[in-house]
Structure formats: structure tokens, C-alpha cells
Design an enzyme around this catalytic site. Structure first.
Site, PDB file in Angstrom:
ATOM      1  N   SER A  83      -9.083  -1.758   7.010  1.00 37.95           N
ATOM      2  CA  SER A  83      -8.600  -1.314   6.208  1.00 37.95           C
ATOM      3  C   SER A  83      -8.381  -2.420   5.391  1.00 37.95           C
ATOM      4  CB  SER A  83      -8.186  -0.230   5.642  1.00 37.95           C
ATOM      5  OG  SER A  83      -9.077   1.073   5.839  1.00 37.95           O
TER       6      SER A  83
ATOM      7  N   SER B 238      -9.296   0.471   2.960  1.00 39.06           N
ATOM      8  CA  SER B 238      -8.806   2.038   2.398  1.00 39.06           C
ATOM      9  C   SER B 238      -7.373   0.914   1.540  1.00 39.06           C
ATOM     10  CB  SER B 238      -7.954   2.566   3.076  1.00 39.06           C
ATOM     11  OG  SER B 238      -7.266   2.390   3.775  1.00 39.06           O
TER      12      SER B 238
ATOM     13  N   LYS C  64       0.154  -1.350   0.124  1.00 41.95           N
ATOM     14  CA  LYS C  64      -0.323  -0.442  -0.059  1.00 41.95           C
ATOM     15  C   LYS C  64       1.132   0.704  -0.181  1.00 41.95           C
ATOM     16  CE  LYS C  64      -3.895   1.888   2.788  1.00 41.95           C
ATOM     17  NZ  LYS C  64      -4.359   1.360   3.271  1.00 41.95           N
TER      18      LYS C  64
END
Lengths: 64, 469
Positions: free
Chosen positions: B186, B162, B86
Site C-alpha cells: 500500500s 491503499s 494517510k
């Protein structure tokens, strides 16, 4: 803030609080901020109405 | 030079399977890396996962692994395993965007985040950085700056967030392992919607040093992967004390990989009732039922006040998130993603009394749940209340009530990360249907319990990563 604030009351809360912390909120952002403030204050009411024992300390612990 | 790796072979294997092939000399790390790069080039644009592809660096890392093997040296427990992270983990040499436009102005990171470094030291090959909700504030990765991440199983649908890029990159067979972060769900939400495994370890078990924080009270580093053993291997390499992360636990690392085959005998397992058994699609509860039936579990237990825990999590998240970005919110609100900006601005207006009360409630709730774990070892709950919604969809009817979809994707994840419990989201086998995950929830630092349950379910074929390569 009352328990079920009207959109006008929420708007007034947003305007006053933002001003006090020097946070400009543009007119096009204001409806969205009011909407999410309503969501957060509803969550806040759930938190505040719960009777906690006096001896419960906040979760974060500071270690010097 | 070893022969190229066929695409079908690359996308059929989990990460440790690739590593085993590399270590045994059946394929070179370079060939695996080239297969990963080819798959990213072929399939990546359709899912819009990568914000940076590190082709040159990856090939150089792979060559180092091959050189070590050729010289008879140990190339590491993840030798040649392709992974991506990420875009809120620092990667030396590139700017950490955290899904924002604002952070493009920052200089490149000087060194890798602790979690990234741990995997690279073990021989894993970093392929690049992955798209996410701006500053991790969202459950759908409909990023306005970098475009929405698309679900590998239906490009009209979201991948969750996310860590949406982290879920979709695994679900599309680009890489078998990714890192994400989980503040309110997330890691687990994209794992559920993309049909992959998602491990959110205990709060403080893995160092967050070198990652961009969103709401420090709840931020966890986690892993998404093709198999239980892949995410377990990542945990084992990343866990342990780190003085550079103030919330990182001083407990020594306890490897979980050797325990995966121990089965579930002796584990007390129950289905979470109450908050976790309402407000979702029938298929979310059916997924929990599938897992429970496979384990022979009928017992139901309730965590009291879970809905209030979610409310308190929202208050704390909004307050801490807004504070982290207050200077930019004052100076340049127009540069934020419209999908996060209004929530960040609203978070700046939460009264201190509410924030402190929410942190006190968190301590109370932790004690209540600790009592429950005296009677049970692993809890079962849905990960998301529904399969992936459509990109741009605002509302959904759940349990007969029309609700906003974006905040509600975290309805079952938030009350658990609120007190840092370890959770493995497992992708339930649902042929012909969109993926859905089930959370296996353990007591703090009892990752081994949930991983053992996950490994058994995987061995039985009840759960399996759904890869649409």
C-alpha cells in the site's frame, strides 16, 4: 470443502459458516462474498497443500 | 514578513531542498506553507487527495519554525518541510477516518501518532490527512465515501492504494513528503503508479503506535516522497524502539541518511526471477531492465514459493482484517464501502487451521529468504505489473491472461511485505509514458543498502520523481 468447489458448494459453505459465527449476510452481498470466499479458499488450498516440516512454528512470537 | 514563494519554485524542490532554504533564511517556513496551501487549493481538487486540510495549524507550526530561526535556535532537521499523512494516522484534534464512514462517529484523536509526532518534532509542517481505501483494504483508492483519488498524470486513472492520497499528493506537487502504511503493497503500489519514491521499512523498524491497523502481522509505516533523501530523512526520524507498539523492534536506531552517498560498490545485486518475472506487462519488466542495466546487473536469482507466499498473505490479511471489524460487519455492514465489504465478510469465514498454517508457512519462507540473503544484498523486481489502470476498470490482460486488476496490483509486493523485508520503490524515468516503479529489496534492517542503490540511480537520472503540478 472439495478441491474445486462449485458455486453451490461455496454458497453452502458461506451460509453455514456465517451462521455459526453469527454473521448476517444480506442477499445482495451474498454473490460478492461467495466470489471472494472462492478466491480465499483457492489461496488456502495453496497454503495447505505445501508440506511443512513438523518443527516449523507460526511466525508470530508472544513475549510475556 | 518574507516574500511569497513562487509556485514554480515550490513544486520544483524536494522536501529537504525546502528545508535547506528555510534554515538558510532564503525563504520563511510561513511562505513555504502558504505555497503548499495555495498548491493544495489549486491542484488538490483534481486529484481528490486531502480529506482534511489543516491550514490554521500548519501556519502556526510554520510561524514557530520561523520564530526559532529568528531567535537563533535549531528549528530541526525538517524545518518548514510540508508533509501530509494517510488518514489512518492519528492527528491530534481531528477524527481518524481510515477511509471509512463508520469512524466519523469517533471522537477526535487526543494526540498525534508516533510517526507524525516524530516528523513534527523535527520541524516538519503537517498540512493534513489524505484519502485512502477504506480501512486500507485495496490497491486503487476508489473510495466510495470520499471519491476516488485521481492519478496526477491522468485523471481518468487510479493513483494506486491503499495510500492513494499519499502517492497522488506527492505526484501532483502538493507536498514533497507523505506518510502511508503498507500491509501488502500500500505504499509501493501508489508510489509506482504516481511516479514517486516509496519506502516500506523493515517490519517493526518504525512504530505504528497511533495508527489504525489493518492486518497487524503485516502493517508497516512508510514514507512517499520526491527524493531518496526525503524518504530516508523521514525513516531516520521515525525509526527506533517504541514500547507502545508491541511489534516495534528493540534495535536502536541506525541513521541511513549519512550513508546515501556511499554508492553500490561491494553490494551484491540481482534481478528476481520466477514469480517476479512473469504475469506482468512487458513494460514492467523493461523498467526492471533499465535499472539493472544502469547498475550493470545481469545475475538472476529466485525466491522459491513466492506465489504461495502471496496466497498466505491474502489468507492472513483477510482473516486479521475481518476480525478487526467483525463487530461492525455484524451490526452495520451497509455502512462499509461496497468495494471492501464483501472481502471483509469473506475474510471472517476463513478456517483457523488455514490461518495458522499460513503463519507457519511464513516462518518457513522467512528462513528460505534469509538463506538467499547470504548470497545477495539487494534484489530487483517490478513494483506493479502494469501502469495505472482506469478508474472503475475491473479486468486487465497480463501476460496473455485476463485477470482481476485490483488484487493483481499487489502480485509483486505481497510476497515481500509478507516477511517484512525493507523495500524502496523507485520511479523509473519514462518520458511520455505513465509512471512505473521498480522495487529495490533488502535483507531485514538493511534499508541502507536499498537506499544507497536508490540514491545512485537517482544521481544517474535513471529514476526520478514524476511531478505533474
Amino acid at each position: 470443502m472439495t478441491e474445486n468447489p462449485t458455486p453451490e458448494e461455496l454458497g453452502a459453505y458461506v451460509d453455514e459458516t456465517a451462521k455459526r459465527i453469527g454473521l448476517p449476510i444480506a442477499s445482495e452481498q451474498r454473490p460478492g462474498v461467495i466470489q471472494f470466499t472462492g478466491v480465499l479458499l483457492a489461496s488456502a488450498a495453496l497454503v495447505m497443500e505445501f508440506p511443512l516440516p513438523d518443527d516449523v512454528e507460526p511466525a508470530p512470537v508472544f513475549r510475556p | 514578513m518574507s516574500p511569497a514563494m513562487p509556485r514554480a519554485e515550490y513544486v520544483a524542490s524536494d522536501g529537504l531542498g525546502l528545508t535547506a532554504a528555510v534554515r538558510a533564511g532564503r525563504v520563511s517556513a510561513r511562505a513555504v506553507t502558504d505555497a503548499a496551501l495555495a498548491q493544495i487549493a489549486a491542484r488538490g481538487p483534481a486529484v481528490n487527495t486531502f480529506t482534511t486540510v489543516l491550514a490554521e495549524q500548519a501556519r502556526a507550526d510554520a510561524d514557530r519554525v520561523d520564530a526559532a530561526i529568528a531567535a537563533g535556535r535549531d528549528a530541526g532537521p525538517l524545518a518548514g518541510l510540508p508533509f501530509a499523512v494517510k488518514d489512518l494516522f492519528d492527528v491530534a484534534g481531528i477524527t481518524t477516518l481510515a477511509g471509512s464512514k463508520i469512524n466519523r462517529e469517533r471522537p477526535p484523536a487526543a494526540r498525534d501518532a508516533a510517526a507524525v509526532a516524530a516528523l513534527r518534532r523535527a520541524g516538519a509542517v503537517l498540512l493534513g490527512a489524505l484519502n485512502m481505501d477504506e480501512y486500507a483494504y485495496g490497491f486503487t483508492t476508489e473510495n466510495s465515501h470520499y471519491g476516488p483519488v485521481r492519478n496526477p498524470h491522468d485523471p481518468t486513472r487510479v493513483a494506486g492504494g491503499s495510500s492513494g492520497g499519499s502517492g497522488a499528493a506527492v505526484g501532483a506537487g502538493l507536498v514533497p513528503l507523505t506518510l502511508g502504511s503498507d500491509t501488502n503493497g500500500s505504499v509501493r503500489v501508489p508510489a509506482s503508479l504516481c511516479g514517486v519514491f516509496g519506502l516500506k521499512p523493515t517490519y517493526g523498524r518504525v512504530s505504528r503506535a497511533g495508527s489504525t491497523l489493518f492486518a497487524g502481522s503485516f502493517d508497516h509505516v512508510g514514507a512517499l516522497g520526491r527524493s531518496v533523501r526525503d524518504v530516508t530523512a523521514a525513516l531516520d526520524l521515525m525509526q527506533g524502539p517504541d514500547p507502545e507498539d508491541p511489534v516495534c523492534s528493540s534495535r536502536p536506531a541506525e541513521p541511513c541518511l549519512p550513508l546515501l552517498g556511499e554508492g553500490v560498490d561491494g553490494l551484491r545485486i540481482a534481478i528476481l526471477d520466477g514469480h517476479f518475472a512473469r504475469g506482468g506487462d512487458p513494460e514492467a519488466f523493461a523498467a526492471v531492465g533499465q535499472v539493472a542495466a544502469a547498475l550493470g546487473v545481469t545475475r538472476r536469482v529466485t525466491i522459491p514459493e513466492a506465489h504461495r507466499a502471496r496466497a498466505a498473505a491474502m489468507v492472513i490479511t483477510a482473516s486479521e482484517g475481518a476480525n478487526a471489524h467483525l463487530a461492525d460487519l455484524k451490526r452495520r455492514p451497509q455502512d462499509f464501502d461496497p468495494l471492501t465489504r464483501d472481502r471483509f465478510l469473506a475474510g471472517a469465514l476463513v478456517p483457523a487451521a488455514v490461518y495458522v498454517q499460513a503463519q507457519r508457512f511464513r516462518a518457513w519462507y522467512r528462513a528460505v529468504v534469509a538463506d538467499l540473503f547470504g548470497q545477495v544484498d539487494v534484489l530487483l523486481a517490478p513494483t506493479t505489473p502494469c501502469p495505472a489502470p482506469r478508474i472503475g476498470q475491473d479486468r486487465i490482460v497480463l501476460d496473455g491472461v485476463e485477470v482481476l486488476i485490483r488484487p493483481n496490483l499487489g502480485v509483486y509486493t505481497q510476497p515481500l511485505s509478507f516477511i517484512g523485508l525493507p523495500v524502496l520503490s523507485v520511479p523509473v524515468t519514462r518520458p511520455g509514458a505513465l509512471p512505473l516503479g521498480v522495487q529495490l529489496v533488502g535483507a531485514p534492517f538493511r534499508e541502507a543498502h536499498v537506499l544507497r542503490v536508490g540514491a545512485l540511480l537517482e544521481a544517474k537520472g535513471v529514476v526520478a520523481a514524476a511531478v505533474s503540478a
